[in-house]
Scaffold this motif. Structure first.
Motif, PDB file in Angstrom:
ATOM      1  N   GLY A 239      13.778   8.941  -1.906  1.00  0.00           N
ATOM      2  CA  GLY A 239      12.889   9.184  -0.780  1.00  0.00           C
ATOM      3  C   GLY A 239      12.263   7.883  -0.352  1.00  0.00           C
ATOM      4  N   PHE A 240      11.081   7.989   0.212  1.00  0.00           N
ATOM      5  CA  PHE A 240      10.348   6.797   0.622  1.00  0.00           C
ATOM      6  C   PHE A 240       9.153   6.563  -0.279  1.00  0.00           C
ATOM      7  N   ASN A 241       9.019   5.342  -0.760  1.00  0.00           N
ATOM      8  CA  ASN A 241       7.683   4.966  -1.220  1.00  0.00           C
ATOM      9  C   ASN A 241       7.305   3.788  -0.360  1.00  0.00           C
ATOM     10  N   PHE A 242       6.032   3.488  -0.296  1.00  0.00           N
ATOM     11  CA  PHE A 242       5.616   2.468   0.658  1.00  0.00           C
ATOM     12  C   PHE A 242       5.692   1.063   0.063  1.00  0.00           C
ATOM     13  N   ASP A 243       5.441   0.948  -1.223  1.00  0.00           N
ATOM     14  CA  ASP A 243       5.293  -0.385  -1.838  1.00  0.00           C
ATOM     15  C   ASP A 243       4.526  -1.299  -0.897  1.00  0.00           C
ATOM     16  N   ALA A 244       3.488  -0.747  -0.349  1.00  0.00           N
ATOM     17  CA  ALA A 244       2.679  -1.470   0.627  1.00  0.00           C
ATOM     18  C   ALA A 244       1.232  -1.409   0.177  1.00  0.00           C
ATOM     19  N   LYS A 245       0.528  -2.457   0.511  1.00  0.00           N
ATOM     20  CA  LYS A 245      -0.855  -2.509   0.052  1.00  0.00           C
ATOM     21  C   LYS A 245      -1.774  -2.832   1.212  1.00  0.00           C
ATOM     22  N   LEU A 246      -3.005  -2.412   1.068  1.00  0.00           N
ATOM     23  CA  LEU A 246      -4.017  -2.826   2.018  1.00  0.00           C
ATOM     24  C   LEU A 246      -4.076  -4.331   2.046  1.00  0.00           C
ATOM     25  N   ARG A 247      -4.381  -4.878   3.206  1.00  0.00           N
ATOM     26  CA  ARG A 247      -4.675  -6.302   3.272  1.00  0.00           C
ATOM     27  C   ARG A 247      -5.871  -6.598   2.362  1.00  0.00           C
ATOM     28  N   ARG A 248      -5.895  -7.776   1.805  1.00  0.00           N
ATOM     29  CA  ARG A 248      -6.995  -8.170   0.910  1.00  0.00           C
ATOM     30  C   ARG A 248      -8.364  -7.965   1.556  1.00  0.00           C
ATOM     31  N   GLU A 249      -8.428  -8.110   2.875  1.00  0.00           N
ATOM     32  CA  GLU A 249      -9.689  -8.072   3.592  1.00  0.00           C
ATOM     33  C   GLU A 249     -10.064  -6.658   4.035  1.00  0.00           C
ATOM     34  N   SER A 250      -9.219  -5.677   3.728  1.00  0.00           N
ATOM     35  CA  SER A 250      -9.517  -4.294   4.108  1.00  0.00           C
ATOM     36  C   SER A 250     -10.171  -3.627   2.910  1.00  0.00           C
ATOM     37  N   THR A 251     -11.457  -3.432   2.981  1.00  0.00           N
ATOM     38  CA  THR A 251     -12.203  -3.092   1.776  1.00  0.00           C
ATOM     39  C   THR A 251     -12.919  -1.748   1.858  1.00  0.00           C
ATOM     40  N   ASP A 252     -12.695  -0.998   2.923  1.00  0.00           N
ATOM     41  CA  ASP A 252     -13.283   0.330   3.016  1.00  0.00           C
ATOM     42  C   ASP A 252     -12.340   1.355   2.406  1.00  0.00           C
ATOM     43  N   VAL A 253     -12.896   2.358   1.719  1.00  0.00           N
ATOM     44  CA  VAL A 253     -12.057   3.414   1.157  1.00  0.00           C
ATOM     45  C   VAL A 253     -11.199   4.064   2.241  1.00  0.00           C
ATOM     46  N   VAL A 254     -11.779   4.242   3.399  1.00  0.00           N
ATOM     47  CA  VAL A 254     -11.042   4.912   4.470  1.00  0.00           C
ATOM     48  C   VAL A 254      -9.807   4.105   4.898  1.00  0.00           C
ATOM     49  N   ASP A 255      -9.843   2.796   4.680  1.00  0.00           N
ATOM     50  CA  ASP A 255      -8.679   1.971   5.020  1.00  0.00           C
ATOM     51  C   ASP A 255      -7.427   2.429   4.266  1.00  0.00           C
ATOM     52  N   LEU A 256      -7.617   2.940   3.044  1.00  0.00           N
ATOM     53  CA  LEU A 256      -6.481   3.452   2.270  1.00  0.00           C
ATOM     54  C   LEU A 256      -5.778   4.583   3.020  1.00  0.00           C
ATOM     55  N   PHE A 257      -6.577   5.448   3.624  1.00  0.00           N
ATOM     56  CA  PHE A 257      -5.984   6.555   4.368  1.00  0.00           C
ATOM     57  C   PHE A 257      -5.351   6.073   5.675  1.00  0.00           C
ATOM     58  N   ILE A 258      -6.094   5.229   6.380  1.00  0.00           N
ATOM     59  CA  ILE A 258      -5.579   4.735   7.663  1.00  0.00           C
ATOM     60  C   ILE A 258      -4.220   4.062   7.468  1.00  0.00           C
ATOM     61  N   ALA A 259      -4.117   3.253   6.419  1.00  0.00           N
ATOM     62  CA  ALA A 259      -2.873   2.526   6.171  1.00  0.00           C
ATOM     63  C   ALA A 259      -1.720   3.486   5.896  1.00  0.00           C
ATOM     64  N   HIS A 260      -1.951   4.474   5.039  1.00  0.00           N
ATOM     65  CA  HIS A 260      -0.880   5.420   4.730  1.00  0.00           C
ATOM     66  C   HIS A 260      -0.498   6.266   5.941  1.00  0.00           C
ATOM     67  N   ILE A 261      -1.506   6.714   6.673  1.00  0.00           N
ATOM     68  CA  ILE A 261      -1.215   7.508   7.874  1.00  0.00           C
ATOM     69  C   ILE A 261      -0.360   6.687   8.834  1.00  0.00           C
ATOM     70  N   SER A 262      -0.745   5.437   8.992  1.00  0.00           N
ATOM     71  CA  SER A 262      -0.031   4.555   9.914  1.00  0.00           C
ATOM     72  C   SER A 262       1.428   4.382   9.475  1.00  0.00           C
ATOM     73  N   GLY A 263       1.624   4.151   8.196  1.00  0.00           N
ATOM     74  CA  GLY A 263       2.981   3.980   7.682  1.00  0.00           C
ATOM     75  C   GLY A 263       3.808   5.248   7.833  1.00  0.00           C
ATOM     76  N   MET A 264       3.213   6.390   7.537  1.00  0.00           N
ATOM     77  CA  MET A 264       3.941   7.656   7.635  1.00  0.00           C
ATOM     78  C   MET A 264       4.258   7.981   9.083  1.00  0.00           C
ATOM     79  N   ASP A 265       3.259   7.792   9.931  1.00  0.00           N
ATOM     80  CA  ASP A 265       3.454   8.073  11.352  1.00  0.00           C
ATOM     81  C   ASP A 265       4.537   7.182  11.961  1.00  0.00           C
ATOM     82  N   THR A 266       4.545   5.929  11.559  1.00  0.00           N
ATOM     83  CA  THR A 266       5.530   5.006  12.136  1.00  0.00           C
ATOM     84  C   THR A 266       6.947   5.457  11.796  1.00  0.00           C
TER      85      THR A 266
END
Lengths: 436, 436, 436, 436
Positions: free
Chosen positions: B335-362
């Protein structure tokens, strides 16, 4: 054209490292014995006809710059013959007894394939005569990339008629290589690759490529040609992705299609660095896969993203190249060709000699360094020492594939935390530099 | 730690492309049917535990930046359990039912291998319980690169004790993956490679690597684990040259050592571009070699020379990725795993969700684009049409390997100069863009 | 900690090129006169505290590997003092009388800026004492990139409080550098750059950067510090784009903001190649802009896309580096620091010495080669000769800016088609190699 | 040649995004108003004569592939006239009212400069007539790289006669550009650079370059030409290092030599990526230095290391390009030229139209996306918000350069540890993608 092509140029002799004479060898002394062989037998140098006699200095942004006195501006058969004579004078003055060629750079393409074949025959007959008994091709090949018919590839063209045409051209090129006493035959997949996957059926193209190469290998046997068939990897240029990307990719292809016993590799240093590897890496990869057959000993510019095909002048690089050659027990029946060209701005006839002398001397200097490295022995000892635990009984069983995960786990519990030794990279580099 | 880990974050729902809500899917609608399958069955998304829950934001020039509220600054077993619970809440809110892990990121390493195994068992027991009936690992793996013992490699370490230790660790990791119902097991050769050839016996290391993988494949059968074994190619970093450089290199290795039936590939997009290929190229190379098993759907920066592991947001790239997936008939059991991480400068908990949503949506948007491309049909027709001469009788015989050089030459004389058609690349690009 | 830090290591002496002793200089003979100066005055070597004493061997994929006997695993003031003593023993045994530091690598950061300053003062007092009369810093600097507060940059952070904090830190670092007798102060813009333009106001950030540097230059004068201020260009890493990309970019910035007289450049070879230039190019660009102030004489790997900070061992590169230094009349008050680190896998204490000896010897060998090149004179003559037409009367007027297009057109009609001479690149390369 | 050049091709009309007609615009609607201006006034498209009418499909490994029906195989004046008429029919059918040219691609070079000038005059007279009242050049330039005389550079040639010849050629090219109503004049430093520093006096060459450009700027005023002078940066190719490497390097050069007010930049996207930057970075660098004058809106291949000059089809890239254009308030008197060519393998006449339509549509789609981005406003707000602390009173004083290090230190003690906000990169990317 009467008389000498290079009237001011003497036979190039070995004068040793202290000579300031650009027209002398400082390191290459053909008959001198190094590591149990004469230098010329380690090197097996050849001159590449296409760069040396057909290189015009043209580039994507500019017109030809070379105005060699023997060229009359035509692509006639007469001109082809004159050029061939220049080639043999060049070989003789340089003291090199092998040459390489593409079919279309030695003889002009005709209006039909038959005419092209006839032209080729005429030139090859002359070459055979000029070769005499001492000179012969290191290898020949067919030029399958210049003519627009090959714009989508040759063996991998989507057009069956092009595949067919290419096969006929290779057939003939193999025959003339054989006739001239060539020791190898090379496939450089000029446009075997793609520009975009959007319009490409990569799988089908690769299948065609394998079928083509199998037919070539069959033909070789049929005509009794005993030379080695060589594939020359290149990652890209002219296409965005060339199918023979690097040594590993080509090995994978040969294995997949059952061609592994039929072909070896012609590794080019500039292609190596374009594919993201050091030249030494590509040579070693070819060697340990039993595929190191020949070397295009040129170099690129580490900051430039295209094939510059420069004569190798880096001593360190040359030493690593020769290290692989020595480990391989030499390259015969392969050897070295330069696949290197004068810079566009180098427009004196004498530059042709300077460039070749420089390339030959650099590799010869590399060989001398390898001899020093081997005599010193420290570096080899450092490497051997790193793996010594595998020379133990348990290590040998592992290497023999006899130890399963359960036994390994038991052993791991027994051994406890490993104490890992320093990799000694700086020491290795110091030792290596000491022989340069 | 009591109650929710992500108190302000709701379950993420599909709201369609017009939604401005960052915490919603605009393109990923799990149960919606596309090309005959529900989106979730095409995608088979998983969350990568290491980046999402162990990523600290540290880089070679800086300290960790993430201060997640649930972290207490320790690497204790209690902390590991708390983190695991955060993971499952994250999965649930994101609507993803698969996860991936390295042994050492879910449980702390102990002072001995036995202690490490015990720690792992304790956490895995909890994970099994938290998984319930709907969730399981897409894959598990052993982390064989972080601990200094692996500094020279694991299976390719020059030290037999390290090889042994690594085998024991993989054995255990395979067992827990099996226990958790994992569908695949991944080998990413973290430090299987070299820093310099000066101190390395590449051939011996590759032999060891093959022996190791063979033992792993044997163990898999022994314990009745039916998951796919996957190798994840990467060209370099941390080592200068990783042995699993790219899909073709890995295929060559598998073929050389007779491992081709035992392993598939886990292709990572960022690794693809670091190796000089497009991600689509690597996917297609894997696919046509029968090796496409799983995808790390991340992305790098085209101007950056190291692995940045970003969430994929490029629509065009995502469309090409999904094109390979559709051609492959899906990825299951991969399947898919992201092997992707938040940018070092993205430090809000919500950024974790935004990043995954963005990757899945794309990727979901990519799948929708592929459906449009297939429905339109023009591009596929353009490609098919390019090869149509090979569908002729003579073409078919060529493809069947039945036509020798003599016959081809005869045919070439007959056909005369081929008239080669335009490659229509610009048209292909126009059609492709029209579905984005 | 009692007694010696490097008990088995003697004072490193010059033993000449034939020595096989890794713990000796083969080319660097401090007091030997070359080209009118003692070698040590050409080289002005310094040891970089951060790599040599704070380098842990950690990388993005792995934990620290170095276990130096004098380290106790803490970041205490006591540990900082012990390390400082090790530094001075190292300098003495290596025969180097200069060192470089970041504030935070010599003294631990405290809980507040005041505490950090106090820690720094305590260590600096010790360093001053240990320096005695012969040793002093080549340069000091402030570490503005490790702490998370600087994750978006320091002088270019979007957060005013960070700008303010950074200014305070630089102020202090300049003061202690001055106190220790430092000859230069360096700005390496660790995170002065951007990760994505999508969230960045590049213009505003660059304005802030200039304001910050102007304030630094003002402060320098205020405290009577006469050292040179140096900016160290780097193209990327850790950020995607660093504002001080290369020498030309930094020169442009300095000119735009009227800072050109206040700053020089600290050129690093590895940064040069990461920016797509040769090290020699960057050095020459700095030199002809009057900006060559100091050199980080390390090297990268031509196939690797990140900063590897290796000790320079390439003879050809070292010769080119020293050519720029000699043309510059030396580097004083700047000099060489290595900004080079042991490979992660080099874990013996003695490796620290081997690496430094190798780096120093390589540059010394480069200097000796430059002397040979200058003595030979052929290459300089070749270059001079290429431009000789500009030494004519008309040529001089052109160079003086006195010839307008109308006059040039007239002259062009008069001169007719130019006969352009060969560039003689191969000859130049042959001559260059002859001195290696 | 009688009648139409493109008989089967209609006038290209806007049909909207749903059209499947390759010969229609889907996004470019010339008179539609976007962000307060008609699309055509934002875009100011021009056709590049050299690629579109002189591009042969030749590459370093292959012969020309294009066989346009109107070409007769000669480089005669008659052929030049016919081609010029084809150009104007092409412009009309495409609905573009600007074109760009090099002197030598519109008229054949003669045996002498005088003859070349006469040829140029003859063609320019025809072009002037064909232009009518609505069409004129976006810019003209002199081709200073194709002829061997320029092999070492033009303004930076070591040969004074070449400098002189180049000046005469530029003088004439500026005059004819002015005569045709051109709005700009471009300098692309074709071979202004070096192949190796070993044979180059970089400082002297740069001095010559500046002198040359100053004379050009003087001539412009003398002849009353009010167009903008533009320099087009390129990092390398054909030379190893081009002096106009990138926007920052060129800005540095212009500032050093006092030319900053006289020249702007023509930024090419493919050149941007070859220099290690994103196109958006180069555009923004030019813009914030007040130098953004014109755009070569092509694209390269991210995996390819040479200039491929492809028509831009990436939507995301096009949106970023247009973002810079909108921020710049448009490009007038500059505009867009494509500097893009058909792929070598695209050999149908209709491909010329498809390629241009695709490039124009992609940029138009980018402009529409920018309008959506601005209307949405979220991204701009996110950026503004990041810098808001600098809008405070203390922040404004910092920006005004009024706060010294002592005051900053005091403030730092006062403020304590900064609390740094998340960079929100993933959110920014999500918002950006939402308008694509």
């Amino acid at each position: 054209w009467d008389g000498e092509f290079f009237p001011g140029i003497p036979k190039i002799n070995y004068e040793g490292p202290k000579s300031k004479n650009p027209l002398s060898f400082k390191w290459y002394n053909a008959e001198e014995e190094i590591l149990g062989k004469e230098m010329k037998d380690w090197m097996r140098f050849s001159v590449a006809f296409w760069h040396t006699f057909r290189g015009t200095g043209g580039d994507p942004f500019g017109a030809p710059t070379k105005v060699w006195p023997w060229e009359d501006g035509t692509n006639s058969l007469d001109m082809a013959k004159r050029r061939m004579r220049a080639n043999f004078e060049f070989l003789e003055k340089l003291g090199v007894d092998k040459w390489c060629f593409h079919d279309r750079d030695i003889a002009p393409e005709g209006n039909t394939l038959k005419e092209s074949n006839a032209n080729l025959d005429e030139i090859v007959t002359l070459a055979k005569e000029l070769q005499g008994t001492k000179i012969h091709p290191l290898w020949g090949t067919a030029q399958l990339f210049f003519n627009p018919r090959y714009m989508h590839g040759a063996a991998t063209s989507p057009d069956m008629a092009v595949y067919t045409y290419a096969a006929a051209q290779v057939k003939k090129a193999m025959e003339v290589t054989h006739y001239l006493g060539g020791e190898n035959y090379v496939f450089w997949g000029g446009r075997e690759g793609y520009q975009t996957l959007l319009n490409t059926d990569m799988e089908r193209e690769l299948d065609h490529y394998a079928t083509f190469l199998q037919a070539a290998a069959d033909w070789k046997k049929k005509i009794g040609f005993n030379g080695t068939l060589l594939i020359e990897p290149k990652p890209q240029e002219p296409t965005k992705h060339q199918y023979d990307w690097d040594a590993a990719t080509t090995a994978s292809f040969l294995r997949k299609y059952g061609l592994i016993g039929e072909f070896k590799l012609n590794v080019e240093c500039n292609h190596a660095t374009l594919s993201g590897h050091s030249c030494h890496h590509e040579l070693e990869t070819a060697r340990i896969n039993g595929l190191l057959g020949n070397i295009d000993a040129n170099t690129g510019d580490p900051q430039v993203g295209w094939d510059t095909d420069e004569f190798l002048t880096d001593i360190s690089e040359a030493t690593l190249v020769m290290l692989s050659v020595v480990r391989n027990g030499g390259l015969a029946p392969g050897g070295f060709n330069f696949d290197a060209k004068l810079r566009r701005e180098s427009t004196d006839v004498v530059d042709l000699f300077i460039a070749h002398i420089s390339g030959m001397d650099t590799l010869a200097r590399g060989l001398r360094n390898v001899a020093k490295l081997i005599e010193d022995g420290t570096l080899a000892e450092l490497v051997r020492n790193r793996y010594k635990t595998f020379d133990s009984e348990f290590g040998s069983q592992i290497e023999a594939g006899k130890v399963d995960f359960e036994t390994l786990e038991k052993k791991a519990f027994e051994l406890g935390e490993p104490r890992v030794a320093s990799g000694k990279q700086e020491l290795a580099e110091m030792i290596f530099q000491s022989v340069l």
